[in-house]
Scaffold this active site. Structure first.
Site, PDB file in Angstrom:
ATOM      1  N   ASP A   1       0.871  -1.168   0.000  1.00  0.00           N
ATOM      2  CA  ASP A   1       0.000   0.000   0.000  1.00  0.00           C
ATOM      3  C   ASP A   1       0.919   1.232   0.000  1.00  0.00           C
ATOM      4  OD1 ASP A   1      -2.073   1.770  -0.009  1.00  0.00           O
ATOM      5  OD2 ASP A   1      -3.145   0.894   1.684  1.00  0.00           O
TER       6      ASP A   1
HETATM    7  C1  BGC Z   1      -4.988   3.352  -0.077  1.00  0.00           C
HETATM    8  C2  BGC Z   1      -5.015   2.357  -1.229  1.00  0.00           C
HETATM    9  C3  BGC Z   1      -4.777   3.075  -2.523  1.00  0.00           C
HETATM   10  C4  BGC Z   1      -3.454   3.822  -2.447  1.00  0.00           C
HETATM   11  C5  BGC Z   1      -3.131   4.590  -3.702  1.00  0.00           C
HETATM   12  C6  BGC Z   1      -3.736   4.196  -0.109  1.00  0.00           C
HETATM   13  O1  BGC Z   1      -3.806   5.212   0.838  1.00  0.00           O
HETATM   14  O2  BGC Z   1      -5.066   2.670   1.153  1.00  0.00           O
HETATM   15  O3  BGC Z   1      -6.251   1.692  -1.240  1.00  0.00           O
HETATM   16  O4  BGC Z   1      -4.787   2.166  -3.591  1.00  0.00           O
HETATM   17  O5  BGC Z   1      -3.513   4.749  -1.376  1.00  0.00           O
HETATM   18  O6  BGC Z   1      -3.972   5.669  -3.863  1.00  0.00           O
END
Ligand code: BGC
Length: 843
Positions: free
Chosen positions: A249
């Protein structure tokens, strides 16, 4: 008639050497490409080169692999409205269709969107569970039930991959709430971890073979998920046979050596990550193992090969499926997802010739999706007002605001003409960009033409504002760092906004706007506006880029007057339709909900309108449960979720009867927060203990013997169904349902398994299977629902394996967990020799 049952599980997916020739050729090409890379190139490939992509390596014919959110559309590499995307209904809505085949079509459309935008990997689906209705990203996950989540997620992943685009099933695992999401240690016992939280991931790995997964921010049982050797290497890869790419993530990778040992392949975003140069150095210092680097690179190259980014290898899909019409599919999913919770005296559909008073701020300014990284920017939105205006004859519709759920400033919209001016340290203009919504969202190196981070010293949002109404207008900022805000020659703010106790790096994007002052303005008289943001005084930003907004709120109207106007409109019409909604402050990424109340004076509005018109229909525009203590005093309650860009058109279809509301609740709807089984989402000393064990959602409600407002699986249509027969065989059940009404319709046939004599702690019953079927008036349809062995298994923590629990089970077919129409028993025995099998069947 038609029917689609949730896909049965199938065998393992481990690479065995017996793969089809295409897979063998791909593996050989991956190996050959790997052999040509030196350590620096390999470690570079494991780190984002920027916010959304991996570096290209021309020496091996590798293109830059591009990743994008996810899950309701494909935002692409810009976080702005410049590059619009189709916005489908939110995940809770997709799950409410209970139709994996429809989820697959959604996936195919998203693949089509991804290809259009040059995106190879979609950062979706979110298959965490609705452990508590307070979870801030509840709207972005499917269900409280792992089987339903796994089935919808399987359909979605299959669909995206049908189009040759990868998914990253996320967030592995137990990212079920947002409070302290970067650090929280979720402590979960073996059985709930396996039987609830890991189960959807396992089902998707088995049934859809996803090409990617995203490891979560949180810890599970003391180890952060980007370093979780046991869950990633031993469970996901070795046990389940996952052969895709493990992407962190965003900013979840913290430690070079531990992440590598924990099976993390790619650290996102870049360019500052724990991989890349840091990883090469660790290998050279003997602190990290080059064979682990090779394994990770293999996973990235395999992903690239599958999506067609590696020259000389045939991509997994050479001919994408037939193009889909995004607007039509968004509309279809929306009406298939709407859940009719209550329909007293047949209030819906609204009979032809009746007049309608449409009420609610969200009826005009539609809330179509949840906030955070799930946000996309569609090129148009059909609000309920647009939808009903188009569908009703002239003069049949009136509109009143009634109550506005949001009293906070929003990004500068109508009346503003703005641009961004970039200056260097000497104050010379180095670039400009148009800025229709007052939001600067330049992530990474995505800066206006001619501007670089080296030269950029300040950004000013500047232009004019022409008010639509006279009165006191509020202005403010969103973002971190230094700001000077000037409106009509008056300096409203000159100071620095720090991080405070907000440790979330996405604060500048998703955080609360702050009002900085008010100015009395006159309708149609333009004034100058300026928001200056010097970058040298910004706090060290973990998210590289320039992220801040000018926000505004018009003069507030007297709330009593607004409600009185709505009551008048309701009284004058045959039917009153009140759209109530949550706001971005209530349901978004980065924080959890504090309560389940509808914001503002919306409850009061509903009560006042219902008192004035007995034919009051309330449309609930929310991604997750809200309290509705007026629900028995209104004629109908229709849940429209966050319905996507065509939500208003679909709403008109359903309200006026062109389509039936097809949804069933994928999650239990509590009457009040206090009744919900899990209300604790705040860690204590960094730890959030999942003390409820196996008992979340309906499993918990049934154990407590309490009744929610509406049970799991509940939802009404416009026709009636008779459950005629249930036949159970060892490996499947057959249910016959008949449409006994006067119009065609769909039914979601649900099958629950209930152990009759239990030797182990288990829920009273659980969802064993389901099928979405259609039938014409008077028509009967037989639906076969598979009964895989897992239905009767639990996780044996001591033995470290799944084990069948023998005994008598009742299989119950019905319309919800609480409305079970037919049952049959099934004897499950373990054969001598330890091979468990289903033995005897009785009616
Ligand atoms: C989120 C993800 C997301 C990523 C990119 C993170 O903060 O938890 O679900 O894909 O950001 O935007």
């Amino acid at each position: 008639m038609s029917g689609t049952a949730a896909a049965p599980r199938r065998g393992g997916t481990t690479v065995t050497g017996h793969e089809p020739p295409q897979e063998q050729a791909r593996e050989a090409a991956v190996e050959a490409a790997l052999g040509k890379l030196d350590l620096d190139a390999k470690t570079r490939l494991l780190a984002g080169q920027d916010m959304w992509s991996l570096p290209a390596l021309p020496e091996i014919g590798l293109a830059s692999v591009v990743l994008s959110d996810g899950p309701v559309g494909v935002r692409g590499v810009r976080w702005t409205a410049d590059d619009p995307s189709v916005a489908l209904p939110s995940p809770t809505a997709l799950a409410a269709t209970w139709d994996p085949a429809l989820a697959r079509r959604a996936g195919r459309l998203l693949a089509q969107e991804a290809r259009r935008k040059g995106v190879h990997v979609l950062l979706a689906p979110t298959v965490n569970l609705h452990r508590s209705p307070l979870g801030g990203r509840h709207f972005e996950a499917y269900s409280e039930d792992p089987f339903l989540t796994g089935a919808i997620g399987t359909g979605y992943v299959l669909g995206v991959q049908d189009g040759g685009v990868a998914t990253t099933v996320k967030h592995f695992v137990a990212n079920d709430a947002e409070t302290d999401r970067f650090t929280v240690d979720n402590t979960i016992a073996g059985r709930p971890l396996r039987e609830l939280y890991l189960a959807p991931f396992e089902a998707i790995v088995e049934n859809a073979r996803p090409w990617g997964i995203m490891t979560a921010y949180n810890q599970v049982n003391g180890c952060t998920m980007t370093e979780h050797h046991h869950l990633v290497n031993e469970v996901l890869r070795a046990e389940w046979g996952f052969d895709g790419c493990n992407v962190s993530d965003w900013m979840a990778a913290r430690d070079t050596g531990r992440a590598l040992a924990g099976g993390l392949d790619v650290a996102m975003p870049g360019p500052r990550t724990v991989y890349g140069e840091a990883l090469a150095a660790a290998v050279r210092a003997g602190e990290a193992d080059e064979s682990a680097v090779d394994a990770a690179v293999r996973n990235v190259l395999r992903l690239a090969a599958r999506v067609g980014a590696l020259d000389g290898v045939r991509p997994a899909v050479t001919e994408p499926p037939q193009p889909l019409d995004g607007d039509a599919l968004a509309r279809e999913i929306a009406h298939r997802s709407f859940v009719l919770l209550r329909n007293d005296r047949g209030a819906l559909p609204v009979a032809p010739g009746r007049t309608v008073a449409l009420i609610g701020a969200a009826a005009r300014d539609a809330r179509i999706l949840g906030g955070g990284s799930a946000q996309v920017f569609p090129d148009h939105v059909v609000s309920p007002l647009d939808g009903l205006t188009a569908a009703l004859p002239p003069g049949a519709l009136t509109y009143a605001t009634g109550a506005d759920p949001s009293d906070e400033p929003a990004p500068a919209g109508p009346g503003f003409t703005l641009r961004a001016v970039c200056r260097d340290a000497r104050g010379t203009v180095v670039g400009t960009a148009p800025l229709p919504s007052g939001q600067v969202r330049w992530i990474g190196d995505d800066l206006p033409d001619g501007v670089t981070h080296d030269t950029l010293h300040s950004v000013e949002i500047t232009g004019t504002f022409t008010p639509r109404e006279s009165g006191e207008h509020s202005f403010g900022t969103r973002g971190l760092g230094a700001f000077t805000l000037t409106v009509a020659g008056e300096t409203l703010y000159d100071g620095v906004q720090g991080m405070g106790d907000q440790a979330d790096p996405f604060e500048a994007l998703f955080g609360a706007p702050t009002e900085r002052g008010r100015v009395a303005l006159t309708q149609d008289v333009a004034v100058e506006v300026s928001l200056l943001h010097p970058l040298d005084r910004a706090p060290a930003a973990p998210l590289p880029g320039v992220l801040f907004s000018l926000v505004h709120l018009g003069p507030r109207r007297d709330p009593d007057e607004l409600i009185a106007e709505a009551v008048e409109a309701a009284r004058a019409a045959d039917t009153a339709v009140v759209v109530v909604a949550t706001t971005e402050r209530v349901e978004s990424e980065g924080f959890d909900r504090r309560d389940l109340r509808l914001p503002g004076r919306q409850d009061e509005l509903v009560r006042a309108v219902a008192a004035a018109n007995p034919d009051t229909v309330v449309v609930v525009n929310a991604g997750s449960p809200v309290e509705m203590d007026w629900r028995d005093d209104v004629a109908a309650v229709l849940l429209s979720w966050f319905p996507g860009q065509e939500g208003g058109a679909a709403l008109a279809d359903v309200l006026l009867g062109a389509e039936e509301p097809g949804g069933r609740l994928p999650t239990t709807w509590p009457a009040a927060l206090a009744d919900a089984p899990v209300t604790e989402v705040t860690p204590t000393d960094g730890t959030l203990a999942y003390t409820e064990g196996l008992f979340i959602g309906y499993r918990a409600w049934e154990r407590a013997g309490t009744s929610p407002a509406y049970p799991f699986g509940h939802g009404l249509g416009y026709t009636t169904w008779e459950y005629e027969s249930l036949d159970v065989a060892p490996e499947h059940a057959t249910v016959r349902v008949r449409n006994t009404g006067a119009r065609g319709g769909r039914e979601v046939v649900q099958l629950y398994a209930a152990p009759m004599t239990d030797t182990v702690e288990r829920p009273a019953r659980w969802l064993a299977g389901f099928a979405s079927v259609g039938a014409g008036p008077g028509e009967a349809v037989d639906v076969e629902i598979p009964l895989p062995r897992r239905t009767f298994e639990i996780w044996d923590e001591e033995a470290g394996r799944w084990t069948v629990v023998p005994g008598t089970y009742e299989l119950q077919a019905g319309r919800s967990v609480a409305d079970r129409r037919l049952s049959a028993t099934l004897e499950v025995r373990k054969e001598a020799g330890g091979d468990p099998s289903v033995r005897r069947v009785t009616r």
